[in-house]
Enzyme design. Sequence first.
Site, PDB file in Angstrom:
ATOM      1  N   ASP A  67       0.849  -1.198   0.000  1.00 52.24           N
ATOM      2  CA  ASP A  67       0.000   0.000   0.000  1.00 52.24           C
ATOM      3  C   ASP A  67       0.885   1.249   0.000  1.00 52.24           C
ATOM      4  OD1 ASP A  67       0.963  -0.342   2.589  1.00 52.24           O
ATOM      5  OD2 ASP A  67      -0.996  -0.667   3.499  1.00 52.24           O
ATOM      6  N   ASN A 135      -7.140  -2.586  14.565  1.00 54.72           N
ATOM      7  CA  ASN A 135      -8.545  -2.928  14.305  1.00 54.72           C
ATOM      8  C   ASN A 135      -8.674  -4.140  13.380  1.00 54.72           C
ATOM      9  OD1 ASN A 135      -7.753  -1.884  11.871  1.00 54.72           O
ATOM     10  ND2 ASN A 135      -9.240  -0.212  11.812  1.00 54.72           N
ATOM     11  N   HIS A 137      -7.032  -4.602  10.530  1.00 54.72           N
ATOM     12  CA  HIS A 137      -6.848  -4.364   9.090  1.00 54.72           C
ATOM     13  C   HIS A 137      -5.580  -5.048   8.574  1.00 54.72           C
ATOM     14  CE1 HIS A 137      -4.524  -0.338   9.823  1.00 54.72           C
ATOM     15  NE2 HIS A 137      -3.656  -1.213   9.407  1.00 54.72           N
ATOM     16  N   GLU A 142      -9.767  -1.757   5.854  1.00 54.89           N
ATOM     17  CA  GLU A 142     -10.369  -1.570   7.177  1.00 54.89           C
ATOM     18  C   GLU A 142     -11.533  -2.547   7.368  1.00 54.89           C
ATOM     19  OE1 GLU A 142      -8.687   0.128   9.094  1.00 54.89           O
ATOM     20  OE2 GLU A 142      -8.207   2.152   8.397  1.00 54.89           O
TER      21      GLU A 142
HETATM   22  C1  GLP Z   1      -0.239   0.146   8.607  1.00 51.70           C
HETATM   23  C2  GLP Z   1       0.016  -0.623   7.325  1.00 51.70           C
HETATM   24  C3  GLP Z   1      -0.180  -2.079   7.525  1.00 51.70           C
HETATM   25  C4  GLP Z   1       0.503  -2.538   8.790  1.00 51.70           C
HETATM   26  C5  GLP Z   1      -0.145  -1.890   9.978  1.00 51.70           C
HETATM   27  C6  GLP Z   1       0.469  -2.309  11.301  1.00 51.70           C
HETATM   28  O1  GLP Z   1      -1.463   0.709   8.742  1.00 51.70           O
HETATM   29  N1  GLP Z   1      -0.780  -0.179   6.223  1.00 51.70           N
HETATM   30  O2  GLP Z   1       0.347  -2.771   6.400  1.00 51.70           O
HETATM   31  O3  GLP Z   1       0.377  -3.927   8.908  1.00 51.70           O
HETATM   32  O4  GLP Z   1       0.010  -0.512   9.826  1.00 51.70           O
HETATM   33  O5  GLP Z   1       1.576  -1.498  11.589  1.00 51.70           O
HETATM   34  P1  GLP Z   1       2.564  -1.714  12.786  1.00 51.70           P
HETATM   35  O6  GLP Z   1       3.439  -2.842  12.389  1.00 51.70           O
HETATM   36  O7  GLP Z   1       3.318  -0.432  12.878  1.00 51.70           O
HETATM   37  O8  GLP Z   1       1.768  -1.998  14.000  1.00 51.70           O
END
Ligand code: GLP
Length: 247
Positions: A67, A135, A137, A142
């Site tokens: 993304d 959440n 995702h 989402e």
């Molecule tokens: C972001 C990314 C996700 C990632 C998530 C968790 O929102 N788009 O791909 O898995 O955060 O991030 P973190 O590893 O910092 O908790």
Amino acid sequence: MQVFIAADAAEAADKAADIVENVVRSRPRPRLGMATGSTMVGVYQSLVDRYQAGGLSFAETSIYLLDEYVGLDCDHPQAFRNVIRAGLADLVDLRDDALFGPDGSSPDLEAEAQRYEQLVTEACIDIQLLGIGGNGHIAFNEPGSSFEGLSSVVTLSEKTRRDNARFFASIDDVPRQAISQGIGTILRARAILLVALGAHKARPICDALIGPVSIESPASAIRLHPDVSVVLDAGAASLLPAARSES
Ligand code: GLP
């Protein structure tokens, strides 16, 4: 699905890197789907360590981002393309033209999402790394996102924006939109590797792995895939009653 529960974040990062290394070594032209976020920092460092030790080459590898934020300057350090460069791509022997991602500054974002969907489809990802949001995702899909969804322009939830505000000067600087691979796109990868660290991920992990397979838990979609590895530390696994421990 194989679930590995590591004692701590460092052991989890090494286990995840082992799985990625195995793909890099076994495919003639490995195509890695890469996630960003703090969970992946240790995984990528472990891969960099293996490169620097002289044993692992990424010369034939291509990386596809999961993304990208919409609206950040192309040199913004939090643009995911720059995050993956700083943490992995620029530190190994990946070719300059072997890093792909959606262009979040495109004047036609919907067309850009479609272009990227086609690129990822044609690439045929060997392994897709995933983190999980607070959440539930995956990528920026989402709760409520269709499991058949393809790459598209998505709106970030307020929770996701709050969670990611730590990477920005203030929450006002966190983008409101992103281009994200859809859950349907993600499920087309040959294999999936989900990594989660910390007790704050215990609830979304529990929902994803043992709750109902439901669009309310986007990560639960991985249970529809035949080749899934999940690497957790003890905190992220703490709500799983009977998770298998392997290392
Ligand atoms: C972001 C990314 C996700 C990632 C998530 C968790 O929102 N788009 O791909 O898995 O955060 O991030 P973190 O590893 O910092 O908790």
